[in-house]
Design a protein around this motif. Sequence first.
Motif, PDB file in Angstrom:
ATOM      1  N   LEU A 185       3.080  15.820  -0.516  1.00 42.41           N
ATOM      2  CA  LEU A 185       2.874  14.368  -0.473  1.00 42.41           C
ATOM      3  C   LEU A 185       1.906  13.997   0.646  1.00 42.41           C
ATOM      4  O   LEU A 185       0.987  13.185   0.456  1.00 42.41           O
ATOM      5  N   LEU A 186       2.092  14.601   1.823  1.00 39.15           N
ATOM      6  CA  LEU A 186       1.209  14.336   2.958  1.00 39.15           C
ATOM      7  C   LEU A 186      -0.214  14.798   2.665  1.00 39.15           C
ATOM      8  O   LEU A 186      -1.187  14.117   3.013  1.00 39.15           O
ATOM      9  N   ALA A 187      -0.351  15.948   2.011  1.00 37.45           N
ATOM     10  CA  ALA A 187      -1.690  16.457   1.677  1.00 37.45           C
ATOM     11  C   ALA A 187      -2.409  15.511   0.722  1.00 37.45           C
ATOM     12  O   ALA A 187      -3.612  15.258   0.866  1.00 37.45           O
ATOM     13  N   GLY A 188      -1.692  14.970  -0.254  1.00 36.27           N
ATOM     14  CA  GLY A 188      -2.311  14.028  -1.175  1.00 36.27           C
ATOM     15  C   GLY A 188      -2.766  12.756  -0.482  1.00 36.27           C
ATOM     16  O   GLY A 188      -3.877  12.258  -0.736  1.00 36.27           O
ATOM     17  N   ILE A 189      -1.925  12.222   0.396  1.00 36.75           N
ATOM     18  CA  ILE A 189      -2.291  11.013   1.134  1.00 36.75           C
ATOM     19  C   ILE A 189      -3.480  11.290   2.045  1.00 36.75           C
ATOM     20  O   ILE A 189      -4.426  10.494   2.128  1.00 36.75           O
ATOM     21  N   GLY A 190      -3.437  12.432   2.747  1.00 39.08           N
ATOM     22  CA  GLY A 190      -4.551  12.776   3.623  1.00 39.08           C
ATOM     23  C   GLY A 190      -5.854  12.940   2.870  1.00 39.08           C
ATOM     24  O   GLY A 190      -6.924  12.514   3.339  1.00 39.08           O
ATOM     25  N   ALA A 191      -5.795  13.533   1.670  1.00 45.25           N
ATOM     26  CA  ALA A 191      -7.008  13.696   0.868  1.00 45.25           C
ATOM     27  C   ALA A 191      -7.582  12.350   0.465  1.00 45.25           C
ATOM     28  O   ALA A 191      -8.799  12.137   0.505  1.00 45.25           O
ATOM     29  N   CYS A 192      -6.713  11.407   0.105  1.00 45.68           N
ATOM     30  CA  CYS A 192      -7.194  10.080  -0.282  1.00 45.68           C
ATOM     31  C   CYS A 192      -7.839   9.362   0.900  1.00 45.68           C
ATOM     32  O   CYS A 192      -8.919   8.778   0.760  1.00 45.68           O
ATOM     33  N   LEU A 193      -7.187   9.403   2.051  1.00 44.01           N
ATOM     34  CA  LEU A 193      -7.704   8.685   3.219  1.00 44.01           C
ATOM     35  C   LEU A 193      -8.971   9.330   3.780  1.00 44.01           C
ATOM     36  O   LEU A 193      -9.644   8.722   4.609  1.00 44.01           O
ATOM     37  N   SER A 194      -9.295  10.533   3.332  1.00 45.98           N
ATOM     38  CA  SER A 194     -10.521  11.202   3.769  1.00 45.98           C
ATOM     39  C   SER A 194     -11.694  10.933   2.836  1.00 45.98           C
ATOM     40  O   SER A 194     -12.816  11.360   3.120  1.00 45.98           O
ATOM     41  N   LEU A 195     -11.461  10.239   1.725  1.00 45.10           N
ATOM     42  CA  LEU A 195     -12.532   9.975   0.775  1.00 45.10           C
ATOM     43  C   LEU A 195     -13.566   9.021   1.363  1.00 45.10           C
ATOM     44  O   LEU A 195     -13.232   8.146   2.165  1.00 45.10           O
ATOM     45  N   PRO A 196     -14.822   9.130   0.922  1.00 48.32           N
ATOM     46  CA  PRO A 196     -15.828   8.151   1.355  1.00 48.32           C
ATOM     47  C   PRO A 196     -15.693   6.809   0.651  1.00 48.32           C
ATOM     48  O   PRO A 196     -16.240   5.809   1.100  1.00 48.32           O
ATOM     49  N   ALA A 197     -14.958   6.769  -0.463  1.00 40.47           N
ATOM     50  CA  ALA A 197     -14.741   5.521  -1.196  1.00 40.47           C
ATOM     51  C   ALA A 197     -13.480   5.667  -2.032  1.00 40.47           C
ATOM     52  O   ALA A 197     -13.052   6.787  -2.362  1.00 40.47           O
ATOM     53  N   LEU A 198     -12.853   4.546  -2.352  1.00 40.77           N
ATOM     54  CA  LEU A 198     -11.609   4.552  -3.114  1.00 40.77           C
ATOM     55  C   LEU A 198     -11.879   4.606  -4.610  1.00 40.77           C
ATOM     56  O   LEU A 198     -12.903   4.107  -5.100  1.00 40.77           O
ATOM     57  N   LEU A 199     -10.932   5.188  -5.334  1.00 50.79           N
ATOM     58  CA  LEU A 199     -10.996   5.142  -6.787  1.00 50.79           C
ATOM     59  C   LEU A 199     -10.653   3.729  -7.265  1.00 50.79           C
ATOM     60  O   LEU A 199      -9.990   2.964  -6.558  1.00 50.79           O
ATOM     61  N   PRO A 200     -11.067   3.368  -8.464  1.00 50.64           N
ATOM     62  CA  PRO A 200     -10.658   2.067  -9.012  1.00 50.64           C
ATOM     63  C   PRO A 200      -9.136   1.972  -9.063  1.00 50.64           C
ATOM     64  O   PRO A 200      -8.459   2.955  -9.391  1.00 50.64           O
ATOM     65  N   PRO A 201      -8.566   0.805  -8.757  1.00 45.71           N
ATOM     66  CA  PRO A 201      -7.101   0.672  -8.738  1.00 45.71           C
ATOM     67  C   PRO A 201      -6.428   1.067 -10.053  1.00 45.71           C
ATOM     68  O   PRO A 201      -5.335   1.645 -10.045  1.00 45.71           O
ATOM     69  N   VAL A 202      -7.062   0.789 -11.200  1.00 38.90           N
ATOM     70  CA  VAL A 202      -6.459   1.140 -12.481  1.00 38.90           C
ATOM     71  C   VAL A 202      -6.316   2.654 -12.606  1.00 38.90           C
ATOM     72  O   VAL A 202      -5.265   3.168 -13.038  1.00 38.90           O
ATOM     73  N   LEU A 203      -7.346   3.395 -12.200  1.00 32.25           N
ATOM     74  CA  LEU A 203      -7.289   4.853 -12.256  1.00 32.25           C
ATOM     75  C   LEU A 203      -6.228   5.375 -11.292  1.00 32.25           C
ATOM     76  O   LEU A 203      -5.482   6.313 -11.622  1.00 32.25           O
ATOM     77  N   SER A 204      -6.145   4.771 -10.095  1.00 33.75           N
ATOM     78  CA  SER A 204      -5.119   5.188  -9.129  1.00 33.75           C
ATOM     79  C   SER A 204      -3.721   4.948  -9.688  1.00 33.75           C
ATOM     80  O   SER A 204      -2.811   5.772  -9.501  1.00 33.75           O
ATOM     81  N   ALA A 205      -3.516   3.829 -10.394  1.00 38.45           N
ATOM     82  CA  ALA A 205      -2.198   3.531 -10.969  1.00 38.45           C
ATOM     83  C   ALA A 205      -1.829   4.570 -12.035  1.00 38.45           C
ATOM     84  O   ALA A 205      -0.672   5.016 -12.118  1.00 38.45           O
ATOM     85  N   ILE A 206      -2.784   4.989 -12.856  1.00 37.27           N
ATOM     86  CA  ILE A 206      -2.519   6.010 -13.875  1.00 37.27           C
ATOM     87  C   ILE A 206      -2.145   7.332 -13.216  1.00 37.27           C
ATOM     88  O   ILE A 206      -1.186   8.013 -13.621  1.00 37.27           O
ATOM     89  N   ILE A 207      -2.891   7.715 -12.171  1.00 39.30           N
ATOM     90  CA  ILE A 207      -2.601   8.963 -11.464  1.00 39.30           C
ATOM     91  C   ILE A 207      -1.225   8.889 -10.810  1.00 39.30           C
ATOM     92  O   ILE A 207      -0.471   9.875 -10.787  1.00 39.30           O
ATOM     93  N   LEU A 208      -0.856   7.718 -10.266  1.00 37.65           N
ATOM     94  CA  LEU A 208       0.456   7.561  -9.635  1.00 37.65           C
ATOM     95  C   LEU A 208       1.571   7.788 -10.637  1.00 37.65           C
ATOM     96  O   LEU A 208       2.537   8.518 -10.358  1.00 37.65           O
ATOM     97  N   LEU A 209       1.478   7.185 -11.814  1.00 30.52           N
ATOM     98  CA  LEU A 209       2.519   7.363 -12.828  1.00 30.52           C
ATOM     99  C   LEU A 209       2.608   8.819 -13.274  1.00 30.52           C
ATOM    100  O   LEU A 209       3.719   9.363 -13.433  1.00 30.52           O
TER     101      LEU A 209
END
Length: 792
Positions: free
Chosen positions: A20-44
Amino acid sequence: MSTGKGIAAAPFGLAAAIALLAGIGACLSLPALLPPVLSAIILLAGIAWWWRGQRLRLRLLGPLLAGFAWAGLHASVVLSAQLPLAWEHRDLVIEGRIVGLPEAEPRRTRFRFRVDDNDAQPAPLRGKRLQLSWYDDFGTYEPGPRTALAAGTRWRMSVKLRAPRGLRNPGGFDSERHALAQRIAATGHVRDPGTARELSSPEGIDAWRERMSRSIATQVPRPSSRFVRALALGDTQALADEDWEILRATGLTHLIAISGFHVGLVSGFFALLAGGVWRLWPSLARCVPRSQAAGVAALLGAIVYAAVAGFALPTLRTVLMIAAVVAARLWRRPQPVATALALAVMALLLIDPLSPLAPGFWLSFLGVAWLLWCLPHASGSSSSTSPLKDFFGAQGVATLGLLPLTVALFGQASLAGPFANLLAVPWWSLVVVPLSLLGLAAEGLHAGFGGWFWRLAAQAFDLSWPLFETLAGTGIAMRWLPEAAWHALPLALLGAFWLLLPRGVPGKPLALLLWLPLLWPPRGLPALGEAELVVMDVGQGLAVLVRTSRHALLYDMGPAVRDGFDAGERAVVPALHALGVTRLDRLVVSHADNDHAGGLEAVRRTLPSPITLAPDGAGLPRTQPCLAGTRWRWDGVTFRILHPPPDFPYLGNEASCVIRIETAHGAALLTGDIGEVIESRLLGRDPAGVRADVVLMAHHGSRSSSDPAFVAATGARHVLVSAGYGNRFRHPNAAVIERWQRAGAVVHSTIDGGTLRIRLAAAGISMQVRRQMQPRLWDATRQREQVSYRQD
């Protein structure tokens, strides 16, 4: 560590927490965020995989994906809540409450303000948290509205705001990252202080904390009362810069404010107290078993003490860990300490997936993880060792295991830290802190009763502080280390893991090689005949480092402004440390204006230089005249002063020291704040001298500079601009930028790029822009908004 295969594979075990920590760290290291709709699909998908995965590898992919998407959604919400660009620099009238403890300084008070969530407030600010400053022009603490600001009071005031925006330098504090982690929607200052009105008296836990802090200051007539306030209440505003320097040099910053260890002490006291009550009245065990009662009391004590600390993040981490252990006891399912740590990590990350943006998160949990790995009692081993041996073992593990993280996060290592902690940890935590807390309890029973305990705590603290002051002044106290590449930290952590393996593991000396990229990173100095210019991001000011293969020159030191910000101390010196500069061979102050010379003394205190040049008549102490015709040569690079000539009167901007830097691979021109008149004089007197491949745009891109004939004569390929975001002068001027671009130059600005590094080398002229080289997801969000705003 006896976690076992089942624990590792459990849905909420240690392996799942790491994923879980690795996933959060990978996201916060991105140069830009994914679209919220795509993030919601990945979360589910991640949640489903986490819950239904049968095999360990598949199950761990679930929390990895869930953490990645959850952090992305959370960051999107927080960034979208920041003040829109269209609302910046407006005069806005708001109502709300002061949260936390205001920090009063001679010319300003800084405080956090939560805006009321109702229709009467400006739409983008409803319910948002702001970081505000209230300035005055007198520099005193005389009674008035500013000094009357109290925690927990409601106010109506007029403010001018902007979205969180900070400097971006090597080794510098990332205020934009901090604002994101703290959910600060905007920063700004109070406008028309005379119109501000207090709407209610202080109330709430913060008001109580401030009242207790004043009681300590009143009842303890010792300088060390400031430390008692910090240890008892987490109130560090009275600590001076010198105090923090000593604490950093001795590695004691983790102890001086309320920490997780202190919460654990209070929690243990409550558990012992409850256990004693149950022993006195055994019949209570018929209703609630003694062990469960002690656990509930421990949790309540931790929550109360966390409230005393203003629910600071280190205290919340400990509360969550204690809650995990207590919950396991209440369910009568005892878990290993490692599992309790995993539950605490997951609870905190699910509640606040942005918490890894704070350095304290990593220091706290990694410290506990090292202890669980290495110490037998922590890992559940039944082997018995002496408490003294355990204590020294814990100190050794913490020092070795956390050193790579400390260097990576702060760019420094305290060589005196292990020795200072051997005394400070038991003395402060077992003597000073309990006395301070007893004072709070006694003061709660009756006003004035706490003074006796607080005075004892101050006396106990005074017994140790002189030793730490002496230790901080020794040569072994502190080492600043250059900024390393991203891969240096994981290699050093692997080396620490290798060194902390049990005795008999072969090749341990080789593990030290893994520390080399972090402790001795390549500095990338220019070769002979080459030069590098580093234009630092100092806001509305200027500071340029010029390096050759064995020498360094600093041209200007940035501003020191009324709000207490000294660019020399806060931006220039940390950047020099991060760049591996250990000495400055020459300082050059272009002229005496504050935005160029304000940071001079701060730089001199840290990196004194044998020679400081400034225009004659500038009035700066300990300087030599900067005169046209002066030249020197370092490592195949020639430095030549073009202006001002002898007997030129000091005229401020027009007297700026202009320097030409000539290498075998091109030339650079540093122009200070000269205007069109001086540019024309330079062009008429020495046309060849103004021709350069790299030019520092004069006067931050003002309309009064960059004469068209001068621009054309330079033939510049790269033009560098140092200016502050949203500055009131609107530098750099759009017409001036267009003029340079039409002449064929590429314009680079610290406003958009942060620190600018350009090298004149045999391979050609190379450019590095910090915001491009190290992009952050919050950068991309603000850039998109700026483009949209400009198009509208």
